[in-house]
Design a protein around this motif. Structure first.
Motif, PDB file in Angstrom:
ATOM      1  N   GLY A  41     -35.531   0.929  32.400  1.00 24.88           N
ATOM      2  CA  GLY A  41     -36.392   2.031  32.806  1.00 24.88           C
ATOM      3  C   GLY A  41     -35.729   2.909  33.852  1.00 24.88           C
ATOM      4  N   ASP A  42     -36.433   3.978  34.218  1.00 22.35           N
ATOM      5  CA  ASP A  42     -35.996   4.888  35.278  1.00 22.35           C
ATOM      6  C   ASP A  42     -36.812   4.586  36.528  1.00 22.35           C
ATOM      7  N   TYR A  43     -36.139   4.392  37.655  1.00 25.09           N
ATOM      8  CA  TYR A  43     -36.803   4.030  38.904  1.00 25.09           C
ATOM      9  C   TYR A  43     -36.495   5.068  39.979  1.00 25.09           C
ATOM     10  N   ARG A  44     -37.532   5.605  40.583  1.00 27.46           N
ATOM     11  CA  ARG A  44     -37.338   6.527  41.709  1.00 27.46           C
ATOM     12  C   ARG A  44     -36.944   5.718  42.943  1.00 27.46           C
ATOM     13  N   VAL A  45     -35.864   6.141  43.605  1.00 28.37           N
ATOM     14  CA  VAL A  45     -35.344   5.408  44.761  1.00 28.37           C
ATOM     15  C   VAL A  45     -36.386   5.312  45.864  1.00 28.37           C
ATOM     16  N   TYR A  57     -25.176  12.190  36.541  1.00 38.46           N
ATOM     17  CA  TYR A  57     -25.343  10.758  36.307  1.00 38.46           C
ATOM     18  C   TYR A  57     -23.992  10.059  36.436  1.00 38.46           C
ATOM     19  N   ASN A  58     -23.965   8.986  37.230  1.00 41.71           N
ATOM     20  CA  ASN A  58     -22.761   8.169  37.376  1.00 41.71           C
ATOM     21  C   ASN A  58     -23.099   6.715  37.094  1.00 41.71           C
ATOM     22  N   LYS A  59     -22.105   5.977  36.621  1.00 42.39           N
ATOM     23  CA  LYS A  59     -22.309   4.547  36.444  1.00 42.39           C
ATOM     24  C   LYS A  59     -22.360   3.886  37.814  1.00 42.39           C
ATOM     25  N   MET A  60     -23.284   2.972  37.990  1.00 40.30           N
ATOM     26  CA  MET A  60     -23.473   2.311  39.278  1.00 40.30           C
ATOM     27  C   MET A  60     -22.295   1.398  39.593  1.00 40.30           C
ATOM     28  N   VAL A  61     -21.854   1.411  40.854  1.00 39.54           N
ATOM     29  CA  VAL A  61     -20.790   0.527  41.316  1.00 39.54           C
ATOM     30  C   VAL A  61     -21.264  -0.204  42.563  1.00 39.54           C
ATOM     31  N   TYR A  62     -20.568  -1.259  42.933  1.00 43.46           N
ATOM     32  CA  TYR A  62     -20.907  -1.998  44.146  1.00 43.46           C
ATOM     33  C   TYR A  62     -20.676  -1.118  45.373  1.00 43.46           C
ATOM     34  N   GLY A  63     -21.503  -1.340  46.400  1.00 40.61           N
ATOM     35  CA  GLY A  63     -21.344  -0.607  47.639  1.00 40.61           C
ATOM     36  C   GLY A  63     -22.508   0.322  47.906  1.00 40.61           C
ATOM     37  N   PRO A  64     -22.338   1.284  48.826  1.00 37.13           N
ATOM     38  CA  PRO A  64     -23.435   2.164  49.224  1.00 37.13           C
ATOM     39  C   PRO A  64     -23.854   3.111  48.106  1.00 37.13           C
ATOM     40  N   VAL A  65     -25.155   3.398  48.052  1.00 36.23           N
ATOM     41  CA  VAL A  65     -25.708   4.365  47.107  1.00 36.23           C
ATOM     42  C   VAL A  65     -25.944   5.657  47.880  1.00 36.23           C
ATOM     43  N   ALA A  66     -25.224   6.705  47.518  1.00 37.02           N
ATOM     44  CA  ALA A  66     -25.306   7.952  48.281  1.00 37.02           C
ATOM     45  C   ALA A  66     -26.092   9.022  47.526  1.00 37.02           C
ATOM     46  N   ASN A  67     -27.094   9.600  48.209  1.00 36.76           N
ATOM     47  CA  ASN A  67     -27.824  10.773  47.716  1.00 36.76           C
ATOM     48  C   ASN A  67     -28.493  10.567  46.362  1.00 36.76           C
ATOM     49  N   ALA A  68     -28.836   9.336  46.033  1.00 33.10           N
ATOM     50  CA  ALA A  68     -29.460   9.074  44.734  1.00 33.10           C
ATOM     51  C   ALA A  68     -30.966   9.267  44.812  1.00 33.10           C
ATOM     52  N   ASP A  69     -31.549   9.868  43.783  1.00 31.33           N
ATOM     53  CA  ASP A  69     -33.001   9.959  43.732  1.00 31.33           C
ATOM     54  C   ASP A  69     -33.587   9.074  42.639  1.00 31.33           C
ATOM     55  N   LYS A  70     -32.708   8.521  41.762  1.00 33.94           N
ATOM     56  CA  LYS A  70     -33.206   7.676  40.680  1.00 33.94           C
ATOM     57  C   LYS A  70     -32.105   6.738  40.194  1.00 33.94           C
ATOM     58  N   VAL A  71     -32.497   5.517  39.800  1.00 36.05           N
ATOM     59  CA  VAL A  71     -31.583   4.595  39.138  1.00 36.05           C
ATOM     60  C   VAL A  71     -32.132   4.284  37.752  1.00 36.05           C
ATOM     61  N   ILE A  72     -31.209   4.121  36.796  1.00 36.74           N
ATOM     62  CA  ILE A  72     -31.601   3.923  35.399  1.00 36.74           C
ATOM     63  C   ILE A  72     -30.993   2.628  34.886  1.00 36.74           C
ATOM     64  N   LEU A  73     -31.842   1.730  34.393  1.00 40.56           N
ATOM     65  CA  LEU A  73     -31.397   0.464  33.819  1.00 40.56           C
ATOM     66  C   LEU A  73     -31.554   0.502  32.301  1.00 40.56           C
ATOM     67  N   LYS A  74     -30.477   0.143  31.608  1.00 41.84           N
ATOM     68  CA  LYS A  74     -30.538   0.029  30.153  1.00 41.84           C
ATOM     69  C   LYS A  74     -31.000  -1.379  29.776  1.00 41.84           C
ATOM     70  N   ASP A  75     -31.220  -1.615  28.477  1.00 42.81           N
ATOM     71  CA  ASP A  75     -31.685  -2.919  28.001  1.00 42.81           C
ATOM     72  C   ASP A  75     -30.743  -4.033  28.437  1.00 42.81           C
ATOM     73  N   GLY A  76     -31.325  -5.131  28.936  1.00 43.71           N
ATOM     74  CA  GLY A  76     -30.543  -6.295  29.333  1.00 43.71           C
ATOM     75  C   GLY A  76     -29.822  -6.155  30.657  1.00 43.71           C
ATOM     76  N   SER A  77     -30.098  -5.108  31.420  1.00 44.84           N
ATOM     77  CA  SER A  77     -29.412  -4.873  32.689  1.00 44.84           C
ATOM     78  C   SER A  77     -30.223  -5.383  33.877  1.00 44.84           C
ATOM     79  N   LYS A  78     -29.514  -5.640  34.959  1.00 49.05           N
ATOM     80  CA  LYS A  78     -30.151  -6.071  36.204  1.00 49.05           C
ATOM     81  C   LYS A  78     -29.462  -5.378  37.375  1.00 49.05           C
ATOM     82  N   LEU A  79     -30.232  -5.172  38.448  1.00 51.17           N
ATOM     83  CA  LEU A  79     -29.689  -4.508  39.635  1.00 51.17           C
ATOM     84  C   LEU A  79     -30.294  -5.134  40.878  1.00 51.17           C
ATOM     85  N   ARG A  80     -29.447  -5.393  41.881  1.00 55.54           N
ATOM     86  CA  ARG A  80     -29.907  -5.900  43.174  1.00 55.54           C
ATOM     87  C   ARG A  80     -29.447  -4.937  44.272  1.00 55.54           C
TER      88      ARG A  80
END
Length: 316
Positions: free
Chosen positions: A93-97, A55-78
């Motif tokens: 929640g947990d989202y399958r890529v 598990y790594n903290k998400m950063v701006y830029g390309p997402v490499a080899n990810a199978d899932k993204v996890i959002l904590k309370d109050g978070s947003k992702l584009r």
């Protein structure tokens, strides 16, 4: 018997092709090229390597080899995929890529151009640890050259004349308690036009408009005050007019077109990428320094600025 085997093989061929196509489609769905264009709050990415979850903290830029993204309370992702379609996530929640929903943005041609430069930035600056790597490399070089100083800013190229605020100078050196002297010279006359001493690794030329004239060429160097050996010379030229604020304003208008819902950080990354694309790296760094000052709590934005700045320093 041979004829029967051949017939079976030929009849089986379409099925094999369909199976192969479905398999490839599934692989593409799982490995589609995704780019993070907006993050708010705590967002993490999961990937599996050698049978173990990481598990790594998400950063701006390309997402490499990810199978899932996890959002904590109050978070947003584009996210943007390789077809320039957008996915907005705003619930924990947990989202399958492979199952993420994407929609087509408004103003598709303008958006595609915006994303082109946004993605290009991370194609060039793909290392989140640029600053640390630069400093480690510089210190290693410095030890091999008896503590040489590395000038960081201004860099070679065009420097904006008439910019609001003083002109900063930065350098890297392993000594934390040394005294340093910065000197700027007129390249034509070789005469010193500015000299200042400090015990820090930076200083501001507060009256730069009166010292550095439009269109003229200069070079600068920094040395330990009680030693004769100076850093390498850095050559730069002032712009012909006060165009810094104007260029930033134009790029802001370009990034604010209707239908661009990617957020302020994405717009600022676009501005940085465009300045770099035009060969105005000193403009980009100065704008980046402003962003770090204006948004001190945004570590992600500071990281983006460091990528741009220190990657260019590593090339010098």
């Amino acid at each position: 018997m041979r004829k029967m085997q051949k017939t079976i093989t030929l009849k089986s061929l379409p099925c094999l092709l369909v199976t192969a196509m479905l398999t490839l489609t599934g692989i593409c769905a799982r490995t589609q090229a995704l780019t993070v264009t907006g993050i708010e709050g705590d967002v993490y990415v999961r990937y599996v390597k050698n049978g173990k979850e990481h598990y790594n903290k998400m950063v701006y830029g390309p997402v490499a080899n990810a199978d899932k993204v996890i959002l904590k309370d109050g978070s947003k992702l584009r996210l943007v995929n390789d077809k320039n379609m957008i996915c907005n996530l705003d619930k924990p929640g947990d989202y399958r890529v492979a199952e993420l929903p994407f929609t087509t943005p408004e103003n598709t041609p303008l958006f595609a151009n915006f994303i082109k430069y946004f993605k290009s930035f991370f194609g060039t600056h793909d290392n989140p640890e640029s600053k640390a790597n630069y400093k480690n490399t510089i210190f290693a070089i410095s030890r091999g050259k008896e503590g040489s100083i590395s000038p960081d800013f201004p860099m070679a190229g065009i420097l904006p004349y008439g910019r609001l605020g003083g002109m900063p100078f930065y350098w890297t050196h392993e000594c934390e308690k040394c005294s340093y002297t910065v000197r700027v010279y007129d390249m034509e006359t070789k005469k010193e036009v500015f000299g200042m001493t400090t015990d820090k690794h930076s200083l501001d030329m507060k009256t730069s408009d009166n010292i550095l004239r439009p269109g003229k060429k200069y070079y600068w160097e920094v040395s330990e005050t009680d030693k004769e050996t100076a850093s390498a010379k850095v050559y730069f030229q002032m712009s012909n007019g006060a165009d810094f604020e104007e260029k930033i304003s134009v790029l802001k208008r370009e990034a604010d077109f209707e239908g661009n819902s990617l957020g302020e950080t994405a717009r600022n990354i676009y501005i940085l990428s465009q300045l770099e694309e035009e060969g105005l790296i000193n403009y980009a760094v100065l704008y980046g320094l402003y962003l770090r000052s204006a948004y001190p709590s945004e570590d992600i934005l500071g990281n983006v600025v460091d990528r741009l700045w220190y990657d260019h320093l590593m090339k010098q």
